[in-house]
Structure formats: structure tokens, C-alpha cells
Design an enzyme around this catalytic site. Structure first.
Site, PDB file in Angstrom:
ATOM      1  CG  ASP A  82      -0.685   9.530   5.240  1.00 48.99           C
ATOM      2  OD1 ASP A  82       0.062  10.459   4.887  1.00 48.99           O
ATOM      3  OD2 ASP A  82      -1.754   9.235   4.647  1.00 48.99           O
ATOM      4  CB  SER A 139      -4.265   7.460   7.862  1.00 52.36           C
ATOM      5  OG  SER A 139      -5.375   6.593   8.053  1.00 52.36           O
ATOM      6  CG  ASP A 145      -5.914   6.087   1.136  1.00 55.29           C
ATOM      7  OD1 ASP A 145      -6.329   4.946   0.856  1.00 55.29           O
ATOM      8  OD2 ASP A 145      -6.253   6.669   2.179  1.00 55.29           O
TER       9      ASP A 145
HETATM   10  P1  13P Z   1      -4.991  10.443  -2.624  1.00 51.95           P
HETATM   11  O1  13P Z   1      -6.275  10.814  -1.973  1.00 51.95           O
HETATM   12  O2  13P Z   1      -4.792  11.166  -3.910  1.00 51.95           O
HETATM   13  O3  13P Z   1      -4.834   8.973  -2.806  1.00 51.95           O
HETATM   14  O4  13P Z   1      -3.799  10.927  -1.647  1.00 51.95           O
HETATM   15  C1  13P Z   1      -3.424  10.148  -0.551  1.00 51.95           C
HETATM   16  C2  13P Z   1      -2.488  10.858   0.367  1.00 51.95           C
HETATM   17  O5  13P Z   1      -1.979  11.915   0.087  1.00 51.95           O
HETATM   18  C3  13P Z   1      -2.209  10.202   1.644  1.00 51.95           C
HETATM   19  O6  13P Z   1      -1.419  10.994   2.476  1.00 51.95           O
HETATM   20  O1  G3H Z   2      -4.342  11.701   3.285  1.00 53.93           O
HETATM   21  C1  G3H Z   2      -5.233  10.997   3.745  1.00 53.93           C
HETATM   22  C2  G3H Z   2      -5.226   9.558   3.444  1.00 53.93           C
HETATM   23  O2  G3H Z   2      -5.901   9.319   2.242  1.00 53.93           O
HETATM   24  C3  G3H Z   2      -5.759   8.769   4.605  1.00 53.93           C
HETATM   25  O3  G3H Z   2      -7.127   8.817   4.668  1.00 53.93           O
HETATM   26  O4  G3H Z   2      -7.497   9.413   7.078  1.00 53.93           O
HETATM   27  O5  G3H Z   2      -9.340   8.396   5.674  1.00 53.93           O
HETATM   28  O6  G3H Z   2      -7.384   7.020   6.397  1.00 53.93           O
HETATM   29  P1  G3H Z   2      -7.892   8.379   6.045  1.00 53.93           P
HETATM   30 ZN    ZN Z   3      -1.860  13.090   2.281  1.00 53.90          ZN
END
Ligand code: 13P
Ligand code: G3H
Ligand code: ZN
Length: 326
Positions: free
Chosen positions: A93, A60, A265
Site C-alpha cells: 500500500d 503499508s 484501514d
Molecule cells: P481509510 O483511512 O479510509 O481507512 O483508507 C485507507 C487507505 O486508503 C489505505 O490505502
Molecule cells: O493509506 C494509508 C493507510 O491507512 C496506511 O496507514 O501508513 O499509518 O500504516 P499507515
Molecule cells: Zn490509501
């Protein structure tokens, strides 16, 4: 071995979903590789049948800036050497246009996600198309998002933000994206549903029907938020009342409808949180970071292997390897 996300989807489509797991640090990286190879620790019995799985590592924007994006890249390269039997893709991501371009030009990423889902429909298409054109020049595929993930934390209730099937067809045709993240009732984080809300299998089927043959869908917000881990967190002093997640038994039916990538995640964070809370509670004299780190790596690897069994990706690694040689 790093492969393209397209190769993973081609093997998975309609049969199973590829787990897309976010990483931020070394312990997650080691646990992720071990879990996907069915080796929860370095002493695992090599004669035991494994449930090895292909997977996607997700990075991310937050992960890229937590330390430095170069550390993540170096860790993944090291893991590729330490675990030469692994087959995986590397994915950005929830990228912005600018971060997508940075990843495309780095030559390291297999695919990027441009997330312009908060923009009006036409603007989302325009931005996604720009990124797609640039990515395709380099052989990189693009995930885009249409609709907005709901969730009780955002006060979005009901179906107002679900992906509209007719819009999905137009969006894919005009933007040229390679896979589509669809809003199908899930949300990010540990508090997904209230009352009777849940994953909308009916909407997944409707969207599949308007997309071209074998066009991959992506499910975000797919953590199952296991009660076992939440209870352990709460028992060790945490405060996670009222959490809920996606039913793991729905991953495979969704995969059969064309959901090729399932993003997870939050569950990894829950495992991390429970293990470390317990470690500090149970051994208050310890101040070495490695004992809880070791316990976490093993627990995370076991959890990944379990997830893959639910996604149907567990046991698919050798079949994928053979198909890549053809
Ligand atoms: P969760 O928060 O359900 O793990 O989803 C993660 C996600 O969509 C990352 O792009
Ligand atoms: O969709 C989001 C993911 O869970 C990533 O989370 O931006 O806190 O790393 P983050
Ligand atoms: Zn996501």
C-alpha cells in the site's frame, strides 16, 4: 491460497468490490482471516451458512517498519496454513519506487502500489512506468494513483484535486499500470467530509467512460468511520469529535461502475481503539493483554464480515474458487 490481484479483479469487475484491509499485527491478521471466512471465533458453528469473501491484505510502509517486514510475511504464511480455504492477494500500500522494487524482488507480493501522485503529471507517469516495467517482468501487477485525495485535514476543499478523466486515460496508456487509484472525494483517516461533501459517483462514472473495458479502479480512504464505534470510543474516554466517513451503501454502486478494490484501514483502528479503551475502563485490575485481544479479534472479524456484505464480496468465495479451476 495467495492468488494474483489480477485474478481477484477479473472475478469482481462490475459485480462487487474486493475489500483491501491493512494489517500491522497478529490480532488484526487472525481477525481478518476469520472475518473473511465468516468465522468470527474459533467456535463458530460450521453448519451455519458463511458469507466467505476473497480479500486483499495490504501492507503499508509504516506496517513494514513497525516491527519488521519479515514478521508480517511469516504471519501471512502461517495464516495461509491455518485457514487453507482462504483466497487472497498480498499488496504493498502506498509504496515509493524503492519499496516497490524491494517487494517485487521478494517474490511474496501479488501487487504493489506506486504512489507518485504528489509528483507532476509527467513525472508520475515516468516513475509509474519504471515500476510497471520491473513488476511485469515478474508477473506482478501495479496500482498507480492519479489526483490527490482531498480532505478537510489537508485543507483541500472542493474538486481541485479530483482525478481528471482525460488525464486518467493518458496516464494509464503511457504508464502501463494495471489499476488506477482515483481521487473521487474521499480522504484517509477518520475526518473525511465536512458539510455536504461526499463520494463523487459522477466522477467515478466519468473516469470509467474513458478507461478501456474492465479496467479496475481503486478507492482509497474508504472507511465508513461508523458512528457506533466512534461513540464507544468517546464514551470510554476518547476524543473523536466531528469524525465522518464514506456511506457504506455507496460501495456497491461504486463497484458496479468498475471500482474493484476498496481500501479500509481506519475502521479497523477504530474497532481496536474502542475495544481496548473499554477493556481498560471496565476491568482496571486486568493487566493481561490476551482478554482484550480476544474480544478485539472477534469484534474485528464480525466487522470485516459486515464490510464484505456491503462490498458485495461476501458470499463470492466459492464462485471465485470455481472460476480459478477453469
Ligand atoms: P481509510 O483511512 O479510509 O481507512 O483508507 C485507507 C487507505 O486508503 C489505505 O490505502
Ligand atoms: O493509506 C494509508 C493507510 O491507512 C496506511 O496507514 O501508513 O499509518 O500504516 P499507515
Ligand atoms: Zn490509501
Amino acid at each position: 491460497m495467495i492468488v494474483t490481484t489480477k485474478q481477484l479483479f477479473a472475478h469482481a469487475y462490475g459485480k462487487y468490490a474486493v475489500g483491501a484491509y491493512n494489517i500491522n499485527n497478529l490480532e488484526q491478521t487472525v481477525g481478518l482471516f476469520r472475518g473473511n471466512l465468516g468465522k468470527s471465533d474459533s467456535n463458530s458453528d460450521p453448519t451455519k451458512p458463511t458469507v466467505s469473501a476473497p480479500f486483499i491484505i495490504q501492507i503499508s510502509r509504516g506496517a513494514r517498519s513497525y516491527s519488521d517486514k519479515r514478521f508480517l510475511e511469516a504471519m501471512i504464511r502461517a495464516a495461509e496454513e491455518v485457514f487453507p480455504e482462504a483466497i487472497f492477494a498480498v499488496h504493498l500500500d502506498h509504496g515509493t519506487e524503492e519499496v516497490c522494487y524491494d517487494c517485487i524482488s521478494s517474490g511474496f507480493y501479488s501487487s504493489v502500489m506506486i504512489d507518485a501522485s504528489h509528483e507532476p503529471f509527467e513525472k508520475n507517469i515516468e516513475i509509474t512506468k519504471r515500476v510497471t516495467d520491473r513488476a511485469h517482468e515478474k508477473g506482478i501487477s501495479v496500482e498507480a494513483e492519479l489526483g490527490q485525495l482531498g480532505g478537510i485535514e489537508e485543507d483541500i476543499v472542493g474538486s481541485v484535486c479530483l482525478t481528471e478523466p482525460d488525464q486518467a486515460a493518458e496516464f494509464v496508456a503511457k504508464s502501463g499500470c494495471d489499476s488506477l487509484a482515483v481521487a473521487i472525494g474521499t480522504s484517509h483517516g477518520a475526518f473525511k467530509f465536512s458539510g455536504s461533501q461526499g463520494l463523487r459517483m459522477d466522477r467515478i462514472a466519468e473516469i470509467k467512460n474513458v478507461l478501456s473495458k474492465n479496467f479496475p479502479m481503486v478507492m482509497h480512504g474508504s472507511s465508513s468511520v461508523p458512528k457506533e464505534w466512534v461513540d464507544r470510543i468517546n464514551a470510554a474516554g476518547g476524543q473523536m469529535k466531528g469524525s465522518s466517513g464514506v456511506d457504506e451503501n455507496q460501495y456497491l454502486p461504486a463497484a458496479k461502475l468498475g471500482v474493484c478494490k476498496v481500501n479500509i484501514d481506519t475502521d479497523g483502528r477504530l474497532v481496536w481503539c474502542a475495544i481496548h479503551r473499554e477493556a481498560f475502563r471496565d476491568d482496571p485490575a486486568n493487566f493481561d493483554l490476551r482478554p482484550p485481544g480476544k474480544v478485539f479479534i472477534k469484534a474485528y472479524a464480525d466487522y470485516i464480515a459486515h464490510k464484505n456484505s456491503k462490498l458485495g464480496s461476501g458470499g463470492q468465495l466459492e464462485s471465485l474458487r470455481a472460476s480459478l479451476k477453469k
